[in-house]
Write a protein that holds these residues in place. Structure first.
Motif, PDB file in Angstrom:
ATOM      1  N   UNK A   1       7.632  -4.810  14.941  1.00  0.00           N
ATOM      2  CA  UNK A   1       8.353  -5.519  13.886  1.00  0.00           C
ATOM      3  C   UNK A   1       7.707  -5.279  12.523  1.00  0.00           C
ATOM      4  N   UNK A   2       6.386  -5.289  12.481  1.00  0.00           N
ATOM      5  CA  UNK A   2       5.689  -5.049  11.217  1.00  0.00           C
ATOM      6  C   UNK A   2       5.995  -3.648  10.708  1.00  0.00           C
ATOM      7  N   UNK A   3       5.942  -2.660  11.598  1.00  0.00           N
ATOM      8  CA  UNK A   3       6.215  -1.277  11.216  1.00  0.00           C
ATOM      9  C   UNK A   3       7.617  -1.136  10.637  1.00  0.00           C
ATOM     10  N   UNK A   4       8.597  -1.701  11.315  1.00  0.00           N
ATOM     11  CA  UNK A   4       9.983  -1.580  10.865  1.00  0.00           C
ATOM     12  C   UNK A   4      10.197  -2.339   9.560  1.00  0.00           C
ATOM     13  N   UNK A   5       9.597  -3.518   9.441  1.00  0.00           N
ATOM     14  CA  UNK A   5       9.759  -4.298   8.210  1.00  0.00           C
ATOM     15  C   UNK A   5       9.105  -3.610   7.021  1.00  0.00           C
ATOM     16  N   UNK A   6       7.989  -2.924   7.258  1.00  0.00           N
ATOM     17  CA  UNK A   6       7.373  -2.133   6.188  1.00  0.00           C
ATOM     18  C   UNK A   6       8.309  -1.020   5.757  1.00  0.00           C
ATOM     19  N   UNK A   7       8.914  -0.358   6.727  1.00  0.00           N
ATOM     20  CA  UNK A   7       9.843   0.740   6.421  1.00  0.00           C
ATOM     21  C   UNK A   7      11.011   0.259   5.560  1.00  0.00           C
ATOM     22  N   UNK A   8      11.491  -0.947   5.835  1.00  0.00           N
ATOM     23  CA  UNK A   8      12.624  -1.477   5.085  1.00  0.00           C
ATOM     24  C   UNK A   8      12.224  -1.922   3.687  1.00  0.00           C
ATOM     25  N   UNK A   9      11.030  -2.486   3.530  1.00  0.00           N
ATOM     26  CA  UNK A   9      10.653  -3.127   2.269  1.00  0.00           C
ATOM     27  C   UNK A   9       9.852  -2.254   1.314  1.00  0.00           C
ATOM     28  N   UNK A  10       9.197  -1.200   1.820  1.00  0.00           N
ATOM     29  CA  UNK A  10       8.339  -0.444   0.905  1.00  0.00           C
ATOM     30  C   UNK A  10       9.108   0.242  -0.225  1.00  0.00           C
ATOM     31  N   UNK A  11      10.384   0.656  -0.041  1.00  0.00           N
ATOM     32  CA  UNK A  11      11.100   1.232  -1.184  1.00  0.00           C
ATOM     33  C   UNK A  11      11.263   0.252  -2.346  1.00  0.00           C
ATOM     34  N   UNK A  12      11.479  -1.021  -2.024  1.00  0.00           N
ATOM     35  CA  UNK A  12      11.589  -2.020  -3.100  1.00  0.00           C
ATOM     36  C   UNK A  12      10.264  -2.158  -3.845  1.00  0.00           C
ATOM     37  N   UNK A  13       9.169  -2.192  -3.105  1.00  0.00           N
ATOM     38  CA  UNK A  13       7.856  -2.242  -3.755  1.00  0.00           C
ATOM     39  C   UNK A  13       7.619  -0.993  -4.587  1.00  0.00           C
ATOM     40  N   UNK A  14       8.083   0.145  -4.092  1.00  0.00           N
ATOM     41  CA  UNK A  14       7.929   1.402  -4.836  1.00  0.00           C
ATOM     42  C   UNK A  14       8.662   1.342  -6.168  1.00  0.00           C
ATOM     43  N   UNK A  15       9.885   0.844  -6.159  1.00  0.00           N
ATOM     44  CA  UNK A  15      10.668   0.755  -7.400  1.00  0.00           C
ATOM     45  C   UNK A  15       9.965  -0.126  -8.423  1.00  0.00           C
ATOM     46  N   UNK A  16       9.512  -1.291  -7.982  1.00  0.00           N
ATOM     47  CA  UNK A  16       8.850  -2.228  -8.901  1.00  0.00           C
ATOM     48  C   UNK A  16       7.564  -1.632  -9.459  1.00  0.00           C
ATOM     49  N   UNK A  17       6.764  -1.025  -8.598  1.00  0.00           N
ATOM     50  CA  UNK A  17       5.490  -0.459  -9.050  1.00  0.00           C
ATOM     51  C   UNK A  17       5.713   0.792  -9.898  1.00  0.00           C
TER      52      UNK A  17
ATOM     53  N   UNK B   1       0.825  -1.212   0.000  1.00  0.00           N
ATOM     54  CA  UNK B   1       0.000   0.000   0.000  1.00  0.00           C
ATOM     55  C   UNK B   1       0.858   1.260   0.000  1.00  0.00           C
ATOM     56  N   UNK B   2       1.856   1.293   0.883  1.00  0.00           N
ATOM     57  CA  UNK B   2       2.740   2.459   0.936  1.00  0.00           C
ATOM     58  C   UNK B   2       3.583   2.568  -0.331  1.00  0.00           C
ATOM     59  N   UNK B   3       4.020   1.417  -0.861  1.00  0.00           N
ATOM     60  CA  UNK B   3       4.794   1.431  -2.096  1.00  0.00           C
ATOM     61  C   UNK B   3       3.982   1.930  -3.272  1.00  0.00           C
ATOM     62  N   UNK B   4       2.712   1.510  -3.362  1.00  0.00           N
ATOM     63  CA  UNK B   4       1.853   1.963  -4.457  1.00  0.00           C
ATOM     64  C   UNK B   4       1.588   3.455  -4.359  1.00  0.00           C
ATOM     65  N   UNK B   5       1.284   3.945  -3.157  1.00  0.00           N
ATOM     66  CA  UNK B   5       1.048   5.376  -2.975  1.00  0.00           C
ATOM     67  C   UNK B   5       2.286   6.189  -3.342  1.00  0.00           C
ATOM     68  N   UNK B   6       3.446   5.733  -2.898  1.00  0.00           N
ATOM     69  CA  UNK B   6       4.687   6.451  -3.196  1.00  0.00           C
ATOM     70  C   UNK B   6       5.007   6.406  -4.679  1.00  0.00           C
TER      71      UNK B   6
ATOM     72  N   UNK C   1      15.760   9.705  -2.315  1.00  0.00           N
ATOM     73  CA  UNK C   1      15.508   9.632  -0.879  1.00  0.00           C
ATOM     74  C   UNK C   1      14.638   8.433  -0.502  1.00  0.00           C
ATOM     75  N   UNK C   2      13.704   8.104  -1.394  1.00  0.00           N
ATOM     76  CA  UNK C   2      12.821   6.967  -1.121  1.00  0.00           C
ATOM     77  C   UNK C   2      13.617   5.674  -0.997  1.00  0.00           C
ATOM     78  N   UNK C   3      14.733   5.582  -1.699  1.00  0.00           N
ATOM     79  CA  UNK C   3      15.528   4.364  -1.700  1.00  0.00           C
ATOM     80  C   UNK C   3      16.358   4.176  -0.425  1.00  0.00           C
ATOM     81  N   UNK C   4      16.528   5.223   0.354  1.00  0.00           N
ATOM     82  CA  UNK C   4      17.442   5.157   1.496  1.00  0.00           C
ATOM     83  C   UNK C   4      17.130   4.022   2.482  1.00  0.00           C
ATOM     84  N   UNK C   5      15.869   3.818   2.891  1.00  0.00           N
ATOM     85  CA  UNK C   5      15.616   2.720   3.849  1.00  0.00           C
ATOM     86  C   UNK C   5      16.002   1.348   3.304  1.00  0.00           C
ATOM     87  N   UNK C   6      15.993   1.212   1.988  1.00  0.00           N
ATOM     88  CA  UNK C   6      16.267  -0.084   1.366  1.00  0.00           C
ATOM     89  C   UNK C   6      17.757  -0.321   1.154  1.00  0.00           C
ATOM     90  N   UNK C   7      18.492   0.743   0.797  1.00  0.00           N
ATOM     91  CA  UNK C   7      19.908   0.570   0.479  1.00  0.00           C
ATOM     92  C   UNK C   7      20.799   0.682   1.716  1.00  0.00           C
TER      93      UNK C   7
END
Length: 285
Positions: A148-164, A73-78, A95-101
């Motif tokens: 844990x869910x909150x932190x894992x979302x923060x780490x993974x949503x940039x990857x979803x953003x790139x793909x979407x 959801x956050x990746x699609x919105x971003x 900047x969006x990529x920072x949590x992922x890299x």
């Protein structure tokens, strides 16, 4: 592939049918063969290890579901926001990529400090804004799984953003033009053009996020440590803690095999009914 994947899988399956404990840990080759006895303990819900293991599987499912819903959801919105041209859009994409890299351990340690109940900045902000009246305990008790869910979302949503974002760029403009001619507004274009065109990449993102969440060890271990409460004791963390604290490596191997088969079963079912069907439908068109 053989060294990194297949041999460890075979090794885990081998020790799961042996009684490798504190007595035989240094001479595993002399450990007695016990067949499916370890698996019998896991599937006996009246035993301590059985009940705790399946509770950890339940927490893992919650962890995976929350991660998928939040990251997508956050990746699609971003991705939609980045797809529109605005001043500084290039900097925003970086900047969006920072949590992922950023290194995962560094990110998790920062989050752990932010989530501390007494000195963490998150409680400070919530208290200052009047959202809460007393500091919340995020890393211990029932809130651990949500942390844990909150932190894992923060780490993974940039990857979803790139793909979407890449998928959004590949949607032909004439589809939107046809939708506008038919009288579709922004919501209609999003519902009847954007979402169907994003379906192939969406099912792949969901599948990978589910699998990554089921086998995620770094987030729960760094965030909660070896003394995690039951709420945050997902399967990977429970298996590690139980096997190494009790020297029950045979039983730990059995739990790992069950988790592996469970994750593979989910992947196969999801691939058959979602991924494969999606791409076959595209080919028929």
């Amino acid at each position: 592939m053989a060294i990194v994947h297949f041999l460890p899988i075979l090794w885990g399956a081998l020790i799961s049918i042996m009684q490798i404990d504190a007595v035989y840990v240094s001479q595993w080759y002399n450990a007695p063969f016990i067949g499916l006895e370890n698996y019998g303990q896991l599937f006996d819900f009246d035993t301590t290890v059985g009940s705790r293991f399946w509770f950890s599987m339940r927490q893992t499912a919650i962890f995976a579901l929350g991660t998928v819903l939040g990251s997508y959801s956050l990746g699609l919105l971003t991705a939609i926001l980045l797809d529109s041209e605005f001043r500084g859009s290039g900097v925003a994409r970086i900047l969006v990529l920072l949590p992922w890299i950023c290194p995962a351990v560094v990110v998790l340690l920062v989050w752990r400090m932010m989530l501390l109940s007494d000195t963490g900045i998150i409680n400070h902000v919530l208290l200052s804004a009047g959202v809460i009246s007393d500091p919340l305990v995020w890393l211990i008790g029932p809130n651990a799984i949500y942390s844990m869910i909150l932190v894992n979302i923060w780490i993974n949503f940039p990857w979803a953003t790139i793909m979407l974002y890449a998928a959004l760029k590949s949607i032909p403009d004439h589809l939107y033009e046809a939708a506008r001619i038919d009288g579709a507004g922004r919501w209609g274009q999003f519902r009847y053009v954007t979402l169907p065109q994003l379906k192939p990449i969406s099912v792949v993102i969901s599948l990978l996020l589910i699998l990554w969440s089921f086998i995620n060890f770094t987030v729960p271990f760094v965030l909660l440590g070896q003394s995690a409460t039951r709420s945050g004791e997902v399967s990977m963390l429970f298996i590690y803690n139980y096997a190494f604290q009790n020297y029950a490596f045979g039983l730990g191997g059995a739990m790992s095999v069950v988790l592996f088969l469970f994750a593979m079963g989910i992947a196969l079912i999801y691939y058959k009914y979602a991924v494969s069907g999606t791409f076959e439908g595209e080919g028929d068109d």
